[in-house]
Design an enzyme around this catalytic site. Structure first.
Site, PDB file in Angstrom:
ATOM      1  N   HIS A 159       9.998 -13.020 -19.889  1.00  0.00           N
ATOM      2  CA  HIS A 159      10.128 -12.808 -21.343  1.00  0.00           C
ATOM      3  C   HIS A 159       8.865 -12.231 -21.972  1.00  0.00           C
ATOM      4  O   HIS A 159       8.888 -11.833 -23.136  1.00  0.00           O
ATOM      5  CB  HIS A 159      10.468 -14.120 -22.059  1.00  0.00           C
ATOM      6  N   ASP A 195      17.654 -14.146 -13.392  1.00  0.00           N
ATOM      7  CA  ASP A 195      17.543 -15.319 -14.267  1.00  0.00           C
ATOM      8  C   ASP A 195      18.703 -15.296 -15.284  1.00  0.00           C
ATOM      9  O   ASP A 195      19.178 -14.220 -15.665  1.00  0.00           O
ATOM     10  CB  ASP A 195      16.196 -15.272 -15.004  1.00  0.00           C
ATOM     11  N   HIS A 197      18.615 -15.855 -18.389  1.00  0.00           N
ATOM     12  CA  HIS A 197      18.208 -15.225 -19.655  1.00  0.00           C
ATOM     13  C   HIS A 197      17.805 -13.766 -19.422  1.00  0.00           C
ATOM     14  O   HIS A 197      17.247 -13.429 -18.378  1.00  0.00           O
ATOM     15  CB  HIS A 197      17.034 -15.990 -20.272  1.00  0.00           C
ATOM     16  N   ASP A 284      18.571 -20.702 -13.282  1.00  0.00           N
ATOM     17  CA  ASP A 284      19.178 -21.400 -14.418  1.00  0.00           C
ATOM     18  C   ASP A 284      20.609 -20.944 -14.664  1.00  0.00           C
ATOM     19  O   ASP A 284      21.236 -21.334 -15.659  1.00  0.00           O
ATOM     20  CB  ASP A 284      18.313 -21.278 -15.686  1.00  0.00           C
TER      21      ASP A 284
HETATM   22  C1  OKP Z   1      12.977 -19.047 -19.924  1.00  0.00           C
HETATM   23  B1  OKP Z   1      13.469 -18.432 -18.613  1.00  0.00           B
HETATM   24  C2  OKP Z   1      18.525 -22.200 -25.160  1.00  0.00           C
HETATM   25  C3  OKP Z   1      17.162 -22.300 -25.816  1.00  0.00           C
HETATM   26  C4  OKP Z   1      16.290 -21.252 -25.272  1.00  0.00           C
HETATM   27  C5  OKP Z   1      14.106 -20.656 -24.480  1.00  0.00           C
HETATM   28  C6  OKP Z   1      14.607 -20.455 -23.098  1.00  0.00           C
HETATM   29  C7  OKP Z   1      13.588 -19.766 -22.247  1.00  0.00           C
HETATM   30  C8  OKP Z   1      14.052 -19.551 -20.840  1.00  0.00           C
HETATM   31  N1  OKP Z   1      19.534 -22.975 -25.779  1.00  0.00           N
HETATM   32  N2  OKP Z   1      14.905 -21.539 -25.284  1.00  0.00           N
HETATM   33  O1  OKP Z   1      14.221 -17.243 -18.796  1.00  0.00           O
HETATM   34  O2  OKP Z   1      14.222 -19.340 -17.800  1.00  0.00           O
HETATM   35 ZN    ZN Z   2      15.957 -18.297 -17.814  1.00  0.00          ZN
END
Ligand code: OKP
Ligand code: ZN
Length: 343
Positions: A159, A195, A197, A284
């Site tokens: 990120h 990932d 996200h 994740d």
């Molecule tokens: C970091 B990585 C979700 C809340 C999100 C930030 C998530 C960061 C993920 N309900 N908060 O990509 O695993």
């Molecule tokens: Zn993630």
């Protein structure tokens, strides 16, 4: 394959993140790396090596100097202003406001961040540099002829962009390694981000470039963090046009949807014909992940590793997310074992 690991990851040990409207204990915690390294050892994946020292130089190849300088001094400035507890930003720029670097620490946190889930702590700078060194050491191993290597990075990186942090990430370890491969003579590098996200930082860093292709499979930003990047119509810009691919999937996606997207990703990646692949390895996507909404099972991670191996390229795995902590080791190492079974 060899794993690169350092205990310095412990220096990032945030107390709380803002999530679901509450200040909650950080999901991105030291125990994650402990579970991962325990599984690597238990499964006899291969030798575990300490990272070499690289310092901030490779970080500065993808991040702006003012951002790197900010992270180096942020904790001290925060402590001088507020006291010795974790630093979190409180507000961000809105359309019509001006992007001018404030003089004081609260303003700087707001300027360089994009969420309130990423505390800066006493050890953040050292942990983030160490994590980048873990990535760079893996890069050197693969450049030196290893077919695969596992950089057990923590904190994660995908990120983080050229001048911003957030989503538990400070420096973009995958981008730093990819740039390291380029600087070491690789003509084309592909980053494959699995990932849950969207890897918004990696996309931003390489969006206008045709030498580093970025591909991300992730939860649809119309539903999920980071919300404002990761849509299917983002394909790169300028020379980079056609060298970025987003494959967003809806909440609830299981192997049927995921495997299909992975096929599409690997087809485009193979067409690009990279000298080397950097995998942003987040797990994740697991059905029991506490902050995510995909439905992958343990055995699906073997399939991910096999699909990556089928590309036939030297591959560096960089650890990203995964918060079902107790089962993190099984899922991440399954990817690596699936890969090794097919090389
Ligand atoms: C970091 B990585 C979700 C809340 C999100 C930030 C998530 C960061 C993920 N309900 N908060 O990509 O695993
Ligand atoms: Zn993630």
């Amino acid at each position: 394959m060899k794993t690169i690991f350092t205990e310095d990851h412990r220096l990032q040990d945030g107390k709380a993140e803002l999530i679901d409207g509450k200040l909650m204990p950080c999901f991105e915690m030291p125990r994650r790396a402990e579970i991962l390294i325990a599984r690597v050892r238990d499964q006899k994946l291969g030798e575990v090596l300490a990272p070499e020292k690289f310092g901030a130089d490779p970080v500065l190849r993808v991040h702006k100097p003012e951002f790197v300088r900010f992270l180096e001094t942020a904790w001290d400035e925060w402590v001088a202003q507020h006291g010795s507890y974790d630093a979190l930003p409180l507000n961000w720029i809105a359309p019509g406001m001006r992007r001018l670097l404030p003089e004081t620490i609260d303003g700087k946190l707001s300027y360089f961040s994009f969420d309130a889930g990423t505390p800066i702590t006493a050890g953040t700078w050292r942990a983030a540099i160490a994590s980048a060194e873990v990535a760079m050491t893996g890069m050197k191993l693969v450049k030196g002829g290893e077919r695969g290597a596992f950089s057990l990075c923590r904190p994660p990186g995908h990120h983080a962009g050229s001048d911003f942090y957030g989503g538990y990430c400070f420096f973009n370890n995958a981008a730093i390694a990819a740039q390291g491969f380029r600087d070491g003579g690789a003509a084309r590098v592909a980053i494959l981000d699995v990932d849950y996200h969207h890897g918004n930082g990696s996309q931003e860093i390489f969006y206008k470039r045709d030498d580093v292709m970025t591909i991300s499979i992730h939860a649809d930003p119309k539903q999920e963090f980071p919300f404002f990047l990761g849509h299917a119509d983002e394909r790169g810009e300028g020379r980079g046009e056609g060298f970025h691919l987003n494959l967003p999937l809806r909440w609830g996606a299981a192997w049927a949807e995921y495997g299909h997207a992975l096929d599409t990703a690997m087809r485009r990646l193979t067409e690009f014909s990279p000298d080397v692949i950097v995998v942003s390895l987040g797990v994740d996507t697991f059905e029991k992940d506490p902050i995510s909404k995909f439905k992958l099972k343990h055995e699906d991670y073997l399939r991910i590793g096999e699909a990556i191996a089928a590309a036939g390229k030297p591959t560096l795995f960089i650890m990203e997310g995964g918060y079902a902590v107790e089962e993190l080791g099984i899922n991440a190492v399954n990817v690596l074992q699936g890969f090794e079974a097919k090389i």
